[in-house]
Write a protein that holds these residues in place. Structure first.
Motif, PDB file in Angstrom:
ATOM      1  N   TRP A 103       0.042  -2.232  -2.298  1.00 51.61           N
ATOM      2  CA  TRP A 103      -0.414  -2.257  -0.845  1.00 51.61           C
ATOM      3  C   TRP A 103      -0.684  -3.921  -0.925  1.00 51.61           C
ATOM      4  N   ASP A 104      -0.072  -4.431   0.314  1.00 54.24           N
ATOM      5  CA  ASP A 104      -0.260  -6.005   0.393  1.00 54.24           C
ATOM      6  C   ASP A 104      -1.510  -6.131   1.182  1.00 54.24           C
ATOM      7  N   PRO A 105      -1.879  -7.515   1.039  1.00 57.19           N
ATOM      8  CA  PRO A 105      -3.069  -8.242   1.704  1.00 57.19           C
ATOM      9  C   PRO A 105      -2.545  -8.003   3.197  1.00 57.19           C
ATOM     10  N   GLY A 106      -3.255  -7.717   4.022  1.00 56.65           N
ATOM     11  CA  GLY A 106      -3.136  -7.862   5.743  1.00 56.65           C
ATOM     12  C   GLY A 106      -2.533  -6.233   6.087  1.00 56.65           C
ATOM     13  N   TYR A 107      -2.085  -5.478   5.354  1.00 58.27           N
ATOM     14  CA  TYR A 107      -1.592  -4.022   5.720  1.00 58.27           C
ATOM     15  C   TYR A 107      -2.655  -3.278   6.145  1.00 58.27           C
ATOM     16  N   GLU A 108      -2.539  -2.641   7.334  1.00 60.75           N
ATOM     17  CA  GLU A 108      -3.263  -1.606   7.942  1.00 60.75           C
ATOM     18  C   GLU A 108      -2.514  -0.466   8.179  1.00 60.75           C
ATOM     19  N   GLY A 148       5.394  -6.174   7.367  1.00 54.91           N
ATOM     20  CA  GLY A 148       6.494  -5.430   7.231  1.00 54.91           C
ATOM     21  C   GLY A 148       6.639  -4.232   8.263  1.00 54.91           C
ATOM     22  N   ALA A 149       7.578  -3.464   8.079  1.00 60.18           N
ATOM     23  CA  ALA A 149       8.118  -2.231   8.811  1.00 60.18           C
ATOM     24  C   ALA A 149       7.066  -1.443   8.748  1.00 60.18           C
ATOM     25  N   TYR A 150       6.176  -1.212   7.945  1.00 59.39           N
ATOM     26  CA  TYR A 150       4.979  -0.252   7.980  1.00 59.39           C
ATOM     27  C   TYR A 150       3.589  -0.562   8.332  1.00 59.39           C
TER      28      TYR A 150
HETATM   29  O1  LIG Z   1       2.345   3.497  -2.598  1.00 62.07           O
HETATM   30  C1  LIG Z   1       2.258   2.858  -1.530  1.00 62.07           C
HETATM   31  C2  LIG Z   1       2.367   1.409  -1.549  1.00 62.07           C
HETATM   32  C3  LIG Z   1       2.248   0.834  -0.472  1.00 62.07           C
HETATM   33  N1  LIG Z   1       2.063   1.452   0.831  1.00 62.07           N
HETATM   34  C4  LIG Z   1       1.996   0.557   2.164  1.00 62.07           C
HETATM   35  C5  LIG Z   1       1.217  -0.651   2.030  1.00 62.07           C
HETATM   36  C6  LIG Z   1       2.088  -1.626   1.991  1.00 62.07           C
HETATM   37  O2  LIG Z   1       1.627  -2.815   2.199  1.00 62.07           O
HETATM   38  C7  LIG Z   1       3.229  -0.951   2.677  1.00 62.07           C
HETATM   39  C8  LIG Z   1       4.539  -1.703   2.671  1.00 62.07           C
HETATM   40  O3  LIG Z   1       4.973  -1.683   1.156  1.00 62.07           O
HETATM   41  P1  LIG Z   1       6.235  -2.420   0.562  1.00 62.07           P
HETATM   42  O4  LIG Z   1       5.965  -3.823   0.901  1.00 62.07           O
HETATM   43  O5  LIG Z   1       6.412  -2.020  -0.669  1.00 62.07           O
HETATM   44  O6  LIG Z   1       7.319  -1.950   1.625  1.00 62.07           O
HETATM   45  P2  LIG Z   1       8.615  -2.708   1.610  1.00 62.07           P
HETATM   46  O7  LIG Z   1       9.716  -1.359   1.172  1.00 62.07           O
HETATM   47  O8  LIG Z   1       8.954  -3.720   0.940  1.00 62.07           O
HETATM   48  O9  LIG Z   1       9.166  -2.640   3.258  1.00 62.07           O
HETATM   49  P3  LIG Z   1       8.727  -3.805   4.117  1.00 62.07           P
HETATM   50  O10 LIG Z   1       8.999  -4.989   3.370  1.00 62.07           O
HETATM   51  O11 LIG Z   1       9.132  -3.530   5.472  1.00 62.07           O
HETATM   52  O12 LIG Z   1       7.010  -3.693   4.062  1.00 62.07           O
HETATM   53  O13 LIG Z   1       3.148   0.411   2.622  1.00 62.07           O
HETATM   54  C9  LIG Z   1       2.135   2.730   0.749  1.00 62.07           C
HETATM   55  O14 LIG Z   1       1.824   3.389   1.809  1.00 62.07           O
HETATM   56  N2  LIG Z   1       2.237   3.374  -0.240  1.00 62.07           N
END
Ligand SMILES: O=c1ccn([C@H]2C[C@H](O)[C@@H](COP(=O)(O)OP(=O)(O)OP(=O)(O)O)O2)c(=O)[nH]1
Length: 172
Positions: A103-108, A148-150
């Motif tokens: 879970w990244d810094p700033g994620y909501e 990011g996308a989420y």
């Molecule tokens: O087990 C998890 C881990 C992370 N997240 C949330 C928080 C995290 O900040 C976000 C995005 O995760 P990640 O960076 O791994 O996504 P990605 O597949 O790299 O896509 P993007 O770069 O668009 O974010 O999803 C979850 O819901 N479940």
């Protein structure tokens, strides 16, 4: 460094009663079955179609297999922290696991996890039951916040109010 529960709850922006010994309690929101293929290339992603399961008497009866689960709690990861979600050991003892990422810094948002049921007899989980804890880890030198996308996923809908296919649309 030990912070008081009050200060910790303030920093994390969560109610104090949501904290347990190791972090934030995460509870079961919605459960989805995978209903289509998915593709990840170097530049694109296509997430699978998901079929939302309906709880019976507030409980999900889950046969062995893989499920996407959205947690109930909206969370904000403060700048300067990452977080890692771990399943409660009770889930492991029941014969199920949660697979999680960073879970990244700033994620909501209301995050998701991959639930795998290995118990050949299946398991039952009530909506709102405590299934995981989110452990916060301070990081030094990371200045970029999540874009990011989420970002903001799942927070305009509640576990009871979400339309069956809305997770599919929002995750594409
Ligand atoms: O087990 C998890 C881990 C992370 N997240 C949330 C928080 C995290 O900040 C976000 C995005 O995760 P990640 O960076 O791994 O996504 P990605 O597949 O790299 O896509 P993007 O770069 O668009 O974010 O999803 C979850 O819901 N479940």
């Amino acid at each position: 460094m030990a912070l008081s529960p009050t200060l910790l709850a303030q920093i994390l922006g969560v109610p104090q009663e949501s904290l347990d010994t190791s972090g934030l309690k995460l509870t079961l929101g919605e459960v989805y079955r995978y209903a289509g293929p998915a593709t990840l290339t170097r530049n694109t992603r296509s997430l699978p179609k998901l079929e939302r399961l309906e709880p019976r008497d507030g409980r999900y009866h889950l046969e062995p297999g893989a499920y996407l689960v959205r947690y109930s709690e909206p969370v904000k990861i403060p700048p300067g922290f990452i977080a890692l979600a771990y399943p409660r050991s009770t889930l492991l003892r029941m014969g199920a696991v949660l697979h999680t990422a960073v879970w990244d810094p700033g994620y909501e948002g209301r995050g998701v996890t991959l639930l795998e049921v290995h118990n050949p007899h299946g398991i039952t989980i009530e909506q709102g039951a405590h299934i995981a804890q989110l452990v916060y880890i301070p990081v030094i030198g990371l200045t970029r916040l999540y874009q990011g996308a989420y970002q903001h996923e799942g927070i305009n809908t509640s576990p009871s109010g979400q339309k069956p296919d809305s997770i599919t649309r929002e995750m594409h």
